[in-house]
Write a protein that holds these residues in place. Sequence first.
Motif, short mmCIF file in Angstrom:
data_model
loop_
_atom_site.label_atom_id
_atom_site.label_comp_id
_atom_site.label_asym_id
_atom_site.label_seq_id
_atom_site.Cartn_x
_atom_site.Cartn_y
_atom_site.Cartn_z
N LEU A 165 0.80 -1.22 0.00
CA LEU A 165 0.00 0.00 0.00
C LEU A 165 0.84 1.27 0.00
CD1 LEU A 165 -2.78 -1.05 2.56
CD2 LEU A 165 -2.84 -1.20 0.06
N THR A 166 2.16 1.12 0.06
CA THR A 166 3.05 2.29 0.09
C THR A 166 4.09 2.23 -1.03
OG1 THR A 166 4.55 1.21 1.68
CG2 THR A 166 2.78 2.60 2.59
N GLN A 167 3.71 1.58 -2.11
CA GLN A 167 4.60 1.45 -3.27
C GLN A 167 5.95 0.83 -2.89
OE1 GLN A 167 3.08 4.82 -2.73
NE2 GLN A 167 1.37 3.68 -3.64
N GLY A 168 5.87 -0.18 -2.01
CA GLY A 168 7.08 -0.90 -1.62
C GLY A 168 8.08 -0.04 -0.88
N TYR A 169 7.61 0.82 0.01
CA TYR A 169 8.47 1.82 0.65
C TYR A 169 9.75 1.22 1.24
CZ TYR A 169 9.67 6.03 3.31
OH TYR A 169 10.32 7.14 3.81
N THR A 170 9.60 0.26 2.16
CA THR A 170 10.79 -0.27 2.81
C THR A 170 11.57 -1.21 1.89
OG1 THR A 170 9.47 -2.02 3.86
CG2 THR A 170 9.88 -0.05 5.14
N MET A 192 -1.17 -20.70 6.10
CA MET A 192 -2.44 -20.27 5.48
C MET A 192 -2.31 -20.34 3.96
SD MET A 192 -3.50 -17.06 7.99
CE MET A 192 -1.96 -16.16 7.83
N PRO A 193 -2.19 -21.54 3.42
CA PRO A 193 -1.87 -21.70 1.99
C PRO A 193 -2.88 -21.08 1.04
CG PRO A 193 -2.53 -23.81 2.97
CD PRO A 193 -2.32 -22.86 4.09
N THR A 194 -4.13 -20.93 1.46
CA THR A 194 -5.11 -20.32 0.56
C THR A 194 -4.83 -18.84 0.33
OG1 THR A 194 -6.65 -19.88 2.39
CG2 THR A 194 -6.94 -21.95 1.16
N LEU A 195 -4.00 -18.23 1.18
CA LEU A 195 -3.63 -16.83 1.01
C LEU A 195 -2.36 -16.65 0.18
CD1 LEU A 195 -4.32 -15.39 4.60
CD2 LEU A 195 -5.90 -15.76 2.69
N TRP A 196 -1.69 -17.76 -0.12
CA TRP A 196 -0.41 -17.66 -0.81
C TRP A 196 -0.52 -17.02 -2.20
CZ3 TRP A 196 4.19 -17.07 0.68
CH2 TRP A 196 5.28 -17.28 -0.17
N PRO A 197 -1.58 -17.29 -2.98
CA PRO A 197 -1.69 -16.62 -4.28
C PRO A 197 -1.71 -15.09 -4.15
CG PRO A 197 -3.16 -18.50 -4.22
CD PRO A 197 -2.63 -18.33 -2.82
N TRP A 198 -2.30 -14.57 -3.07
CA TRP A 198 -2.30 -13.12 -2.85
C TRP A 198 -0.87 -12.63 -2.62
CZ3 TRP A 198 -0.82 -9.97 1.26
CH2 TRP A 198 -1.23 -8.64 1.18
N VAL A 199 -0.09 -13.38 -1.85
CA VAL A 199 1.31 -13.01 -1.62
C VAL A 199 2.07 -13.01 -2.94
CG1 VAL A 199 3.47 -13.70 -0.50
CG2 VAL A 199 1.30 -13.91 0.75
N GLU A 200 1.93 -14.06 -3.72
CA GLU A 200 2.66 -14.16 -4.99
C GLU A 200 2.28 -13.04 -5.94
OE1 GLU A 200 3.79 -18.73 -5.83
OE2 GLU A 200 1.62 -18.30 -5.97
N LYS A 201 1.00 -12.73 -6.03
CA LYS A 201 0.55 -11.65 -6.92
C LYS A 201 1.16 -10.32 -6.52
CE LYS A 201 -3.83 -11.28 -7.85
NZ LYS A 201 -5.32 -11.29 -7.67
N ASN A 202 1.23 -10.06 -5.23
CA ASN A 202 1.77 -8.79 -4.76
C ASN A 202 3.28 -8.71 -4.92
OD1 ASN A 202 -0.22 -6.77 -3.45
ND2 ASN A 202 -1.01 -8.78 -2.88
N LEU A 203 3.97 -9.83 -4.78
CA LEU A 203 5.42 -9.81 -4.98
C LEU A 203 5.75 -9.62 -6.46
CD1 LEU A 203 6.84 -12.42 -2.45
CD2 LEU A 203 6.28 -10.00 -2.15
N GLN A 204 4.97 -10.25 -7.32
CA GLN A 204 5.18 -10.04 -8.75
C GLN A 204 4.89 -8.60 -9.14
OE1 GLN A 204 6.59 -12.23 -10.94
NE2 GLN A 204 6.66 -10.36 -12.17
N ARG A 205 3.85 -8.04 -8.55
CA ARG A 205 3.57 -6.62 -8.78
C ARG A 205 4.75 -5.76 -8.32
NH1 ARG A 205 -0.53 -2.93 -5.21
NH2 ARG A 205 -0.50 -1.04 -6.48
N VAL A 207 7.87 -6.53 -8.30
CA VAL A 207 8.91 -6.63 -9.33
C VAL A 207 8.54 -5.79 -10.54
CG1 VAL A 207 10.05 -8.19 -10.97
CG2 VAL A 207 9.75 -8.88 -8.57
N ASP A 208 7.30 -5.95 -11.00
CA ASP A 208 6.85 -5.23 -12.19
C ASP A 208 6.92 -3.72 -12.01
OD1 ASP A 208 6.31 -7.70 -13.30
OD2 ASP A 208 4.14 -7.62 -12.90
N GLU A 209 6.65 -3.25 -10.79
CA GLU A 209 6.65 -1.81 -10.52
C GLU A 209 8.04 -1.29 -10.13
OE1 GLU A 209 4.18 0.24 -10.90
OE2 GLU A 209 2.51 -1.15 -11.23
N GLY A 210 9.00 -2.19 -9.99
CA GLY A 210 10.34 -1.78 -9.63
C GLY A 210 10.55 -1.57 -8.14
#
Length: 215
Positions: A165-170, A192-205, A207-210
């Motif tokens: 929510l802070t454009q990857g501030y830290t 909580m494996p059902t939440l893992w896709p949310w983690v992966e999507k946000n980490l890929q984002r 990377v994509d956003e730098g």
Amino acid sequence: METENTDELNIFEKNYLPLGNERFDAQMRFVAAIDRMTHIARRTVLIDQSRRENDAEHSWHIAVMAQLFAEYCVNPPDVGRVVKMVVVHDLIEIYAGDTFAYNTKGNESKAQREKAAADKLFALLPQDQAKEIRSLWEEFDQAQTPDAMYASSLDSLQPLLHNTLTQGYTWRESHVKKSSVLARQDIIRRTMPTLWPWVEKNLQRGVDEGWLLDE
């Protein structure tokens, strides 16, 4: 990285009017000491990016989260115990200081510093309560039981949310690698494996956003 809280204890000794009940007076001394939690700045910034959060705010935040996300756990935790665990999990940082998750050098001495801090801090309490709270802290630190795994997951999930929510501030200011975040967040995948896709999507984002380094 040691952070002293002599001011709080000096103020306590100067101004506290004892009851004369040794147990109660020791408990109150401990309560005064942990006021220093409000001064321990973490690397995570608040969502409005106005400042860094402190340890007390972080602990409160994940204590509330503990009451929300238990339904996603593979092994159901005791939410009441987890709330107790997360509100004490960072108390030792009033002496040991906060160690940034991705600070390799700082993490080399973290265990030693935190054990010394635990010895010093919990000695303020009556023996039975010192044993109980230290046991919760140690269980959290080892992250092996369902309760501790859930608590540890929340401890990782909260700063992850802030970064999303802070454009990857830290992440950006410390040039964090995606692989490092994946390794830290793996506790969520296991708990909580059902939440893992949310983690992966946000980490890929990230990377994509730098915001995160990919290698």
